[in-house]
Design an enzyme around this catalytic site. Structure first.
Site, PDB file in Angstrom:
ATOM      1  N   ALA A 194     -12.613  -1.724  -6.955  1.00  9.07           N
ATOM      2  CA  ALA A 194     -11.907  -2.430  -5.878  1.00  9.07           C
ATOM      3  C   ALA A 194     -10.886  -1.534  -5.190  1.00  9.07           C
ATOM      4  O   ALA A 194     -10.848  -1.445  -3.959  1.00  9.07           O
ATOM      5  CB  ALA A 194     -11.238  -3.687  -6.424  1.00  9.07           C
ATOM      6  N   GLU A 195     -10.053  -0.869  -5.964  1.00  2.00           N
ATOM      7  CA  GLU A 195      -9.027  -0.034  -5.339  1.00  2.00           C
ATOM      8  C   GLU A 195      -9.644   1.165  -4.625  1.00  2.00           C
ATOM      9  O   GLU A 195      -9.186   1.568  -3.555  1.00  2.00           O
ATOM     10  CB  GLU A 195      -7.986   0.440  -6.354  1.00  2.00           C
ATOM     11  CG  GLU A 195      -6.859   1.172  -5.658  1.00  2.00           C
ATOM     12  CD  GLU A 195      -5.601   1.324  -6.490  1.00  2.00           C
ATOM     13  OE1 GLU A 195      -4.899   2.316  -6.268  1.00  2.00           O
ATOM     14  OE2 GLU A 195      -5.327   0.465  -7.345  1.00  2.00           O
ATOM     15  N   THR A 196     -10.708   1.709  -5.173  1.00  4.98           N
ATOM     16  CA  THR A 196     -11.387   2.833  -4.533  1.00  4.98           C
ATOM     17  C   THR A 196     -11.984   2.413  -3.194  1.00  4.98           C
ATOM     18  O   THR A 196     -11.784   3.083  -2.175  1.00  4.98           O
ATOM     19  CB  THR A 196     -12.484   3.397  -5.456  1.00  4.98           C
ATOM     20  OG1 THR A 196     -11.880   3.841  -6.677  1.00  4.98           O
ATOM     21  CG2 THR A 196     -13.218   4.543  -4.798  1.00  4.98           C
TER      22      THR A 196
END
Length: 124
Positions: free
Chosen positions: A45-47
Site C-alpha cells: 500500500a505505501e509503495t
C-alpha cells in the site's frame, strides 16, 4: 538488493491516477501460521501510494514520502499472486491521500489509506 526486489514486487501500471503492483506469495512472505504476513499489505500500500504521489509532483526538488497508513486486513492469503491497486482520494499541494486495495483475483484481502507528504530534497 532493495526491499521491492527482495519481496518480488513488480510494477504493472503507474500513472498519476492509478498504480498497480503485483507479487507472487512465497514462503518468505509468511508468518508462522502459514498465512501471508499483514505487513506485506502495508508495504504494498505505501509503495503504490508513494509511486503515484511522486508522479503527481511538479517540482524537481521534492519527493513524496509516507507519513501515515491505515490498513484493514479482510481475508487471509496462503498462496497465489496478489495485486495492489492505488487510486488518489485527494491530491493537495503538500498532502496526498491514496486508497489501496490489495486482492488476489476474485476477492479483496486488504483496504488501506495512505497519507503522503512532500519533502524537499537536496540535489547534488
Amino acid at each position: 538488493m532493495n526491499l521491492l526486489e527482495n519481496l518480488g514486487i513488480e510494477t504493472v501500471e503507474q500513472n498519476k491516477n492509478r498504480v498497480t503492483l503485483k507479487m507472487k506469495v512465497e514462503d518468505k512472505h509468511m508468518q508462522p501460521y502459514k498465512i501471508m504476513h499483514g505487513g506485506i499489505n502495508a508495504v504494498l500500500a505505501e509503495t503504490a501510494a508513494s509511486i503515484g504521489a511522486n508522479l503527481n509532483i511538479s517540482e524537481s526538488d521534492e519527493v513524496a514520502v509516507g507519513v501515515d497508513i491505515n490498513t484493514h486486513h479482510l481475508n487471509a492469503v496462503k498462496d497465489g499472486v496478489i495485486s495492489a491497486e492505488a487510486m488518489p482520494i485527494r491530491i493537495g499541494v503538500n498532502i496526498q491521500v491514496w486508497q489501496v486495495i490489495t486482492h488476489p483475483e476474485g476477492s479483496s484481502i486488504n483496504n488501506s489509506m495512505s497519507t503522503v507528504t512532500l519533502k524537499r530534497v537536496k540535489l547534488n
